[in-house]
Design an enzyme around this catalytic site. Structure first.
Site, PDB file in Angstrom:
ATOM      1  N   LEU A 110       0.840  -1.202   0.000  1.00  0.00           N
ATOM      2  CA  LEU A 110       0.000   0.000   0.000  1.00  0.00           C
ATOM      3  C   LEU A 110       0.874   1.251   0.000  1.00  0.00           C
ATOM      4  O   LEU A 110       2.037   1.207   0.409  1.00  0.00           O
ATOM      5  CB  LEU A 110      -0.897  -0.006   1.236  1.00  0.00           C
ATOM      6  CG  LEU A 110      -1.948  -1.128   1.282  1.00  0.00           C
ATOM      7  CD1 LEU A 110      -2.753  -1.042   2.562  1.00  0.00           C
ATOM      8  CD2 LEU A 110      -2.878  -1.053   0.069  1.00  0.00           C
ATOM      9  N   CYS A 111       0.275   2.372  -0.445  1.00  0.00           N
ATOM     10  CA  CYS A 111       0.992   3.634  -0.470  1.00  0.00           C
ATOM     11  C   CYS A 111       1.404   3.994   0.951  1.00  0.00           C
ATOM     12  O   CYS A 111       0.661   3.693   1.873  1.00  0.00           O
ATOM     13  CB  CYS A 111       0.120   4.750  -1.053  1.00  0.00           C
ATOM     14  SG  CYS A 111      -0.998   5.535   0.124  1.00  0.00           S
ATOM     15  N   PRO A 112       2.543   4.585   1.211  1.00  0.00           N
ATOM     16  CA  PRO A 112       3.515   5.043   0.206  1.00  0.00           C
ATOM     17  C   PRO A 112       4.647   4.045  -0.070  1.00  0.00           C
ATOM     18  O   PRO A 112       5.679   4.439  -0.597  1.00  0.00           O
ATOM     19  CB  PRO A 112       4.084   6.305   0.878  1.00  0.00           C
ATOM     20  CG  PRO A 112       4.063   5.962   2.342  1.00  0.00           C
ATOM     21  CD  PRO A 112       2.897   5.034   2.563  1.00  0.00           C
TER      22      PRO A 112
END
Lengths: 80, 387
Positions: free
Chosen positions: A16-18
């Site tokens: 998942l981001c980041p």
């Protein structure tokens, strides 16, 4: 872009981001100036964040293609 | 260290460190006073003929006149709804319904509030998002181009963006649409009370809790002569454009807050803009941080920036632990796990995002405290990932 043109491919599937951009930031130095690093990421934020990273860090965003399994792959040319 | 959200800082206001006014402005003192007085007078059904009902009706009509005066519209163009979202749904879909003979498609800027996007997706027909530039501004000619395709019923452009503060060229959009027959809906929820209402719309929406009124009061504006049809089941209430028993005390409190906010807006706006300039400069000085949105043509009370390599949730939580409440458009802070469609449409970093927005009484000391905490929190999170 053919696989031969990519100097290094990062597998960021499922991250998942980041995280995909963190990996990109850590490892861009492993390719030579002028070479292309590819980020394979399934997180939708990478579609915006990889080009934005390039703009903020003065690197060249080449574009998007797909990895062999169909996952989005984002291409970055190291320009400095 | 100051206390976290929910308790007052020692010697401070209950809202000390609250930098999320764009999500909801604390109740204005003028609204509180009016609300308490109106609770005892505005309980009756304003549709009835007896004395208590006439009293409630008088308060409701008074609220309508005050809001009309503050927004520069006619009283019969004002409808109180159950929320800003409800006003958006009714405004947009009502204009669309009024154009049923011409088409069913909705054109909107790519950075509209999700209330507009959800309403457009809820009805049959195409919904077209018009791209914006890096500052989040939609080009008027692009809206006109998309809106003049056959089958388009209505176009929607916000007055100002709720996430990044950029003011949209609504007047130019309206001029570009003039003569096309395509009506314009303007979501003014982010700007109403803070900036004068733009002109050229056929219907518009605002939300009281964004200007310091109570939650649960929206304002739908329908321009006299606009072709508007109720898109939802009707009701037999005071105002045919809405449904449900009128919340008279809340409507009056919303009007009182709006009147106060409009009266003070030049002074408050100037003070806020100066503080925001300070935040913009300090945030831009944090390494690998980009301040987004138009630097000049913007809402006075909010600013948004994104920090590279930083998890948005960790950033919001870290700032909260230091006593500062901010919003974020990063995916990890959203229930959907999707990044903000606004930031994505602008092509700016969606992670590590923070929106800072000032209340009318946010102090310089609070802002300076936040700006002292920010680089430390960002550096701490980056250190954990080795960057």
């Amino acid at each position: 872009m053919s696989a031969a043109d990519v100097a290094l491919e990062l597998d960021c599937r499922g991250m998942l981001c980041p995280l995909p951009v963190i990996h990109l930031g850590r490892r861009i130095g492993e390719v030579a100036v002028g070479e292309v690093l590819a980020v394979v990421a399934t997180d939708v934020a990478a579609r915006t964040d990889v080009p934005a990273w390039c703009r903020m860090r003065g690197q060249e965003y080449v574009g998007e293609d797909t990895a062999l399994d169909g996952s989005p792959r984002y291409l970055v040319r190291r320009s400095s | 260290m100051t206390s976290a959200s929910g308790t007052a800082a020692p010697g401070g206001r209950a809202t000390h460190g609250y930098l999320d006014a764009a999500s909801s402005e604390p109740l204005h003192p003028a609204a509180r006073q009016t609300l308490l007085a109106a609770l005892d007078q505005g309980y009756a059904d304003p549709r009835r003929r007896h004395r208590s009902a006439r009293s409630a009706r008088l308060l409701l009509d008074n609220a309508r006149e005050v809001v009309a005066d503050c927004l520069g519209v006619r009283p019969d163009e004002v409808t109180f709804t159950s929320s800003g979202t409800d006003a958006v749904h009714r405004g947009l879909l009502g204009l669309r319904a009024g154009r049923a003979r011409h088409g069913d498609a909705v054109v909107h800027s790519a950075v509209e509030h999700s209330a507009v996007v959800h309403a457009a997706a809820w009805v049959p027909g195409d919904h077209v998002a018009v791209e914006v530039d890096r500052s989040g501004r939609v080009p008027p000619e692009a809206v006109a181009r998309a809106a003049t395709v056959p089958g388009v019923a209505v176009a929607a452009v916000q007055a100002a963006n709720h996430e990044v503060g950029t003011v949209q060229p609504v007047g130019e959009v309206a001029a570009a649409l003039a003569g096309t027959g395509v009506p314009l809906f303007v979501d003014a929820c982010a700007s109403a009370g803070r900036l004068p209402l733009p002109t050229g719309w056929d219907a518009a929406a605002a939300s009281a809790h964004k200007w310091g009124g109570p939650a649960g009061v929206g304002v739908l504006l329908v321009r006299k002569g606009a072709r508007w049809r109720n898109p939802f089941p009707g009701d037999d209430r005071v105002d045919e454009r809405t449904t449900g028993f009128e919340n008279v005390p809340a409507a009056l409190a919303a009007a009182a807050a709006l009147q106060a906010v409009v009266t003070e807006r030049e002074q408050v706006g100037r003070r806020q803009a100066a503080l925001m300039d300070r935040v913009r400069a300090a945030a831009a000085a944090v390494p690998d941080t980009e301040v987004v949105g138009d630097p000049v043509d913007r809402l006075p009370h909010l600013v948004t920036f994104s920090c590279l390599y930083v998890d948005g949730e960790a950033l919001v939580d870290g700032l909260d632990r230091r006593g500062f409440g901010v919003a974020s458009g990063s995916a990890c802070t959203a229930s959907t796990l999707e990044p903000s469609h606004v930031l994505a449409a602008m092509g700016v970093l969606t992670h590590g995002n923070v929106r800072v927005s000032l209340t009318r009484d946010t102090t310089e000391a609070e802002v300076e405290g936040f700006l002292a905490a920010l680089p430390e929190v960002v550096a701490g999170i980056r250190a954990e990932v080795g960057l």
